[in-house]
Write a protein that holds these residues in place. Structure first.
Motif, PDB file in Angstrom:
ATOM      1  N   GLU A 149     -31.440   7.679  24.380  1.00 12.39           N
ATOM      2  CA  GLU A 149     -30.728   6.406  24.169  1.00 12.39           C
ATOM      3  C   GLU A 149     -29.850   6.480  22.922  1.00 12.39           C
ATOM      4  O   GLU A 149     -28.715   6.028  22.926  1.00 12.39           O
ATOM      5  CB  GLU A 149     -31.720   5.242  24.041  1.00 12.39           C
ATOM      6  CG  GLU A 149     -32.254   4.774  25.363  1.00 12.39           C
ATOM      7  CD  GLU A 149     -31.173   4.258  26.294  1.00 12.39           C
ATOM      8  OE1 GLU A 149     -30.226   3.596  25.839  1.00 12.39           O
ATOM      9  OE2 GLU A 149     -31.278   4.522  27.496  1.00 12.39           O
ATOM     10  N   THR A 150     -30.391   7.069  21.846  1.00 10.56           N
ATOM     11  CA  THR A 150     -29.630   7.207  20.607  1.00 10.56           C
ATOM     12  C   THR A 150     -28.424   8.092  20.832  1.00 10.56           C
ATOM     13  O   THR A 150     -27.318   7.791  20.379  1.00 10.56           O
ATOM     14  CB  THR A 150     -30.523   7.783  19.490  1.00 10.56           C
ATOM     15  OG1 THR A 150     -31.661   6.938  19.342  1.00 10.56           O
ATOM     16  CG2 THR A 150     -29.783   7.878  18.173  1.00 10.56           C
ATOM     17  N   THR A 151     -28.620   9.214  21.530  1.00  8.27           N
ATOM     18  CA  THR A 151     -27.519  10.119  21.835  1.00  8.27           C
ATOM     19  C   THR A 151     -26.458   9.393  22.648  1.00  8.27           C
ATOM     20  O   THR A 151     -25.266   9.469  22.344  1.00  8.27           O
ATOM     21  CB  THR A 151     -28.023  11.347  22.621  1.00  8.27           C
ATOM     22  OG1 THR A 151     -28.909  12.077  21.782  1.00  8.27           O
ATOM     23  CG2 THR A 151     -26.876  12.243  23.049  1.00  8.27           C
ATOM     24  N   LYS A 152     -26.885   8.672  23.671  1.00  9.95           N
ATOM     25  CA  LYS A 152     -25.923   7.974  24.522  1.00  9.95           C
ATOM     26  C   LYS A 152     -25.158   6.913  23.753  1.00  9.95           C
ATOM     27  O   LYS A 152     -23.938   6.799  23.895  1.00  9.95           O
ATOM     28  CB  LYS A 152     -26.642   7.371  25.733  1.00  9.95           C
ATOM     29  CG  LYS A 152     -27.087   8.429  26.719  1.00  9.95           C
ATOM     30  CD  LYS A 152     -27.795   7.846  27.899  1.00  9.95           C
ATOM     31  CE  LYS A 152     -28.171   8.964  28.848  1.00  9.95           C
ATOM     32  NZ  LYS A 152     -28.815   8.474  30.048  1.00  9.95           N
ATOM     33  N   ALA A 153     -25.844   6.142  22.920  1.00 11.90           N
ATOM     34  CA  ALA A 153     -25.164   5.107  22.141  1.00 11.90           C
ATOM     35  C   ALA A 153     -24.189   5.731  21.147  1.00 11.90           C
ATOM     36  O   ALA A 153     -23.063   5.268  20.996  1.00 11.90           O
ATOM     37  CB  ALA A 153     -26.195   4.244  21.410  1.00 11.90           C
ATOM     38  N   GLY A 154     -24.610   6.776  20.460  1.00 12.31           N
ATOM     39  CA  GLY A 154     -23.743   7.446  19.486  1.00 12.31           C
ATOM     40  C   GLY A 154     -22.541   8.085  20.157  1.00 12.31           C
ATOM     41  O   GLY A 154     -21.421   8.009  19.639  1.00 12.31           O
ATOM     42  N   THR A 155     -22.766   8.706  21.298  1.00 14.23           N
ATOM     43  CA  THR A 155     -21.678   9.354  22.023  1.00 14.23           C
ATOM     44  C   THR A 155     -20.704   8.317  22.562  1.00 14.23           C
ATOM     45  O   THR A 155     -19.496   8.471  22.438  1.00 14.23           O
ATOM     46  CB  THR A 155     -22.230  10.226  23.170  1.00 14.23           C
ATOM     47  OG1 THR A 155     -23.132  11.190  22.620  1.00 14.23           O
ATOM     48  CG2 THR A 155     -21.113  10.948  23.899  1.00 14.23           C
ATOM     49  N   GLU A 156     -21.223   7.247  23.132  1.00 19.62           N
ATOM     50  CA  GLU A 156     -20.368   6.175  23.659  1.00 19.62           C
ATOM     51  C   GLU A 156     -19.502   5.591  22.548  1.00 19.62           C
ATOM     52  O   GLU A 156     -18.295   5.400  22.713  1.00 19.62           O
ATOM     53  CB  GLU A 156     -21.209   5.073  24.309  1.00 19.62           C
ATOM     54  CG  GLU A 156     -20.388   3.961  24.915  1.00 19.62           C
ATOM     55  CD  GLU A 156     -19.540   4.395  26.089  1.00 19.62           C
ATOM     56  OE1 GLU A 156     -18.430   3.852  26.241  1.00 19.62           O
ATOM     57  OE2 GLU A 156     -19.973   5.264  26.867  1.00 19.62           O
ATOM     58  N   SER A 157     -20.098   5.353  21.416  1.00 20.26           N
ATOM     59  CA  SER A 157     -19.362   4.824  20.268  1.00 20.26           C
ATOM     60  C   SER A 157     -18.284   5.807  19.816  1.00 20.26           C
ATOM     61  O   SER A 157     -17.143   5.423  19.555  1.00 20.26           O
ATOM     62  CB  SER A 157     -20.344   4.536  19.133  1.00 20.26           C
ATOM     63  OG  SER A 157     -19.667   4.109  17.990  1.00 20.26           O
ATOM     64  N   PHE A 158     -18.646   7.075  19.743  1.00 21.38           N
ATOM     65  CA  PHE A 158     -17.697   8.087  19.278  1.00 21.38           C
ATOM     66  C   PHE A 158     -16.515   8.240  20.229  1.00 21.38           C
ATOM     67  O   PHE A 158     -15.366   8.264  19.798  1.00 21.38           O
ATOM     68  CB  PHE A 158     -18.384   9.431  19.082  1.00 21.38           C
ATOM     69  CG  PHE A 158     -17.420  10.527  18.723  1.00 21.38           C
ATOM     70  CD1 PHE A 158     -16.784  10.534  17.487  1.00 21.38           C
ATOM     71  CD2 PHE A 158     -17.107  11.527  19.629  1.00 21.38           C
ATOM     72  CE1 PHE A 158     -15.863  11.525  17.156  1.00 21.38           C
ATOM     73  CE2 PHE A 158     -16.195  12.520  19.311  1.00 21.38           C
ATOM     74  CZ  PHE A 158     -15.574  12.519  18.068  1.00 21.38           C
ATOM     75  N   VAL A 159     -16.777   8.354  21.538  1.00 22.30           N
ATOM     76  CA  VAL A 159     -15.666   8.588  22.471  1.00 22.30           C
ATOM     77  C   VAL A 159     -14.714   7.406  22.544  1.00 22.30           C
ATOM     78  O   VAL A 159     -13.561   7.573  22.938  1.00 22.30           O
ATOM     79  CB  VAL A 159     -16.132   9.007  23.897  1.00 22.30           C
ATOM     80  CG1 VAL A 159     -16.930  10.296  23.847  1.00 22.30           C
ATOM     81  CG2 VAL A 159     -16.895   7.900  24.596  1.00 22.30           C
ATOM     82  N   GLN A 160     -15.169   6.237  22.151  1.00 24.03           N
ATOM     83  CA  GLN A 160     -14.295   5.056  22.139  1.00 24.03           C
ATOM     84  C   GLN A 160     -13.588   4.880  20.797  1.00 24.03           C
ATOM     85  O   GLN A 160     -12.750   3.995  20.656  1.00 24.03           O
ATOM     86  CB  GLN A 160     -15.097   3.789  22.470  1.00 24.03           C
ATOM     87  CG  GLN A 160     -15.724   3.810  23.852  1.00 24.03           C
ATOM     88  CD  GLN A 160     -14.722   3.998  24.978  1.00 24.03           C
ATOM     89  OE1 GLN A 160     -13.588   3.547  24.907  1.00 24.03           O
ATOM     90  NE2 GLN A 160     -15.139   4.671  26.035  1.00 24.03           N
TER      91      GLN A 160
END
Length: 172
Positions: free
Chosen positions: A11-22
């Motif tokens: 979940e942390t990876t997904k949230a961090g990645t989602e934030s970064f790619v945007q």
């Protein structure tokens, strides 16, 4: 948390990645990476090809090796950026992008230090730019994906240890 859905690390990876790619940081990094790929391709196909023909035998061999390492490094950079752009545009799920096959892994060729002696200055400039960009992207890859894998592995080990202690009546 195996068998119980998505782990905290995922979940942390997904949230961090989602934030970064945007983020604007990703957009700038993407533009910079793709511009460097294009600039390098244009140089190697044009001015660089002409310059390499003017080099002596040893320098020509150095040029060939350096340009191959540069091309390999830029292919890794472009691949990483394109995977994350696919996530940004909804063409790929974050879970897929987290797969180990998309991680940035330095090749032996990218670790080799070369002598810039005798190489055209523009090639040296491109190599330096690619190495700097690769280092930044490598740090981002580690922060977004690798550290979370380590956390998850540690959590799995702790969970297994607790389960064993509980099974043997050592923990309530």
């Amino acid at each position: 948390m195996m068998g119980m859905g998505i782990s905290i690390a995922e979940e942390t990876t997904k949230a961090g990645t989602e934030s970064f790619v945007q983020s604007e940081l990703f957009a700038r990094t993407f533009r910079e990476g793709m511009a460097l790929v294009e600039e390098t391709a244009n140089y190697l196909d044009g001015e660089g090809r002409d310059a390499s023909k003017q080099l002596g035998r040893d320098s020509a061999l150095s040029y060939a090796g350096a340009s191959m390492r540069l091309t390999t490094q830029l292919m890794q950079i472009a691949s990483w950026l394109l995977v994350l752009r696919a996530v940004r545009e909804g063409e790929m799920k974050i879970g897929e992008a987290c797969d180990q096959k998309y991680r940035l892994t330095p090749t032996e060729a990218s670790k080799v230090h070369f002598s810039s002696e005798g190489l055209p200055q523009q090639l040296v400039v491109l190599i330096d730019a690619a190495q700097q960009l690769y280092s930044r992207i490598s740090r981002l890859d580690h922060e977004l994906f690798v550290e979370e894998e380590v956390i998850e592995e540690k959590n799995d080990a702790v969970a297994q240890q607790r389960a064993l202690l509980k099974a043997f009546g050592k923990v309530g």
